[in-house]
Design a protein around this motif. Structure first.
Motif: not given
Length: 262
Positions: A46, A76, A121, A125
């Motif tokens: 990312i 994401t 996930k 984050v």
């Protein structure tokens, strides 16, 4: 004499899901870098793409949203969808030895494995949020609750599609090669690298059938209202989620016994 403790069907189901969940954690993170790599890999990806997009755009915001936040939501979300769908699709094949126990059913394996994917996930984050705070990136989330709802709907869609594929793999193992080819374009047609607003409106009809695009754009809109929600619909996402879940449960109910017996 030892006392036998009776358990309800729901308690047995919960214990089975938890046991498979622990088994999946041990198999997924059975080395020293397993847990770290599950976070480092998407975070690095990312950051690299955000830097690339920021350089190409000359440091300008994307429709009122910072480039990093724009790319973080897009990357994401698509990684979350693909990872969850693939985990669900391989759940039956991966857990097939466990089905010799009467208490273990494929739906338990699917929920345990995809639940772990959701938690991974979520942790990614959180790590991205901490890094953003430490590096003092200009990130402000307007409606975090709406973002959570969008991610849950995306998770439900991914689990539903993955469940259908998992049943299909049991009857046609070669189907996974076709699925891999079909899912690759999702990176480019789901609004991951560019906004729907960057595309001429006359071409929107070729892209807005994709519910992932709607979820990503609506999540960006929930984070920064100035970004706008042109061309996307929360109602459409809700309908697609309901249809996918209903169809997946119907397919599972009809064919799960035949799937595990093959």
């Amino acid at each position: 004499m030892a006392k036998v403790k009776s358990r309800s069907t729901l308690q047995v189901w919960g214990d089975v899901i938890f046991a498979i969940f622990l088994r999946e954690i041990k198999s997924k993170f059975n080395d020293k870098v397993g847990i770290s790599w599950a976070v480092i890999s998407p975070v690095t990806f990312i950051f690299a793409l955000s830097l690339m997009r920021n350089t190409l755009s000359g440091g300008r915001d994307v429709h009122g949203m910072s480039t990093f936040l724009f790319m973080m939501i897009g990357m994401t979300s698509i990684q979350f969808f693909l990872g969850t769908m693939q985990s669900a699709a391989n759940a039956i094949k991966k857990s097939r030895p466990l089905f010799s126990f009467r208490q273990v059913q494929p739906i338990s394996a699917i929920l345990a494995i995809t639940g772990l994917e959701f938690l991974i996930k979520l942790f990614v984050v959180i790590v991205l949020g901490v890094i953003s705070y430490l590096f003092r990136f200009d990130i402000t989330i307007y409606d975090p609750l709406e973002i959570i709802f969008n991610l849950v709907k995306l998770w439900l869609i991914a689990v539903s599609i993955g469940t259908i594929f998992a049943i299909g793999y049991s009857f046609i193992p070669e189907l996974n090669k076709i699925v891999e080819i079909m899912t690759r374009p999702l990176f480019f047609i789901s609004g991951t690298f560019m906004s729907l607003q960057d595309i001429p409106e006359k071409y929107w009809c070729y892209l807005t059938w994709n519910p992932i695009l709607h979820v990503i754009e609506l999540t960006r809109y929930a984070a920064v209202p100035q970004y706008g929600n042109a061309g996307v619909s929360n109602f459409y996402v809700n309908v697609v989620t309901l249809v996918c879940v209903s169809f997946a449960l119907s397919c599972y109910h009809v064919s799960w016994k035949q799937a595990i017996s093959r």
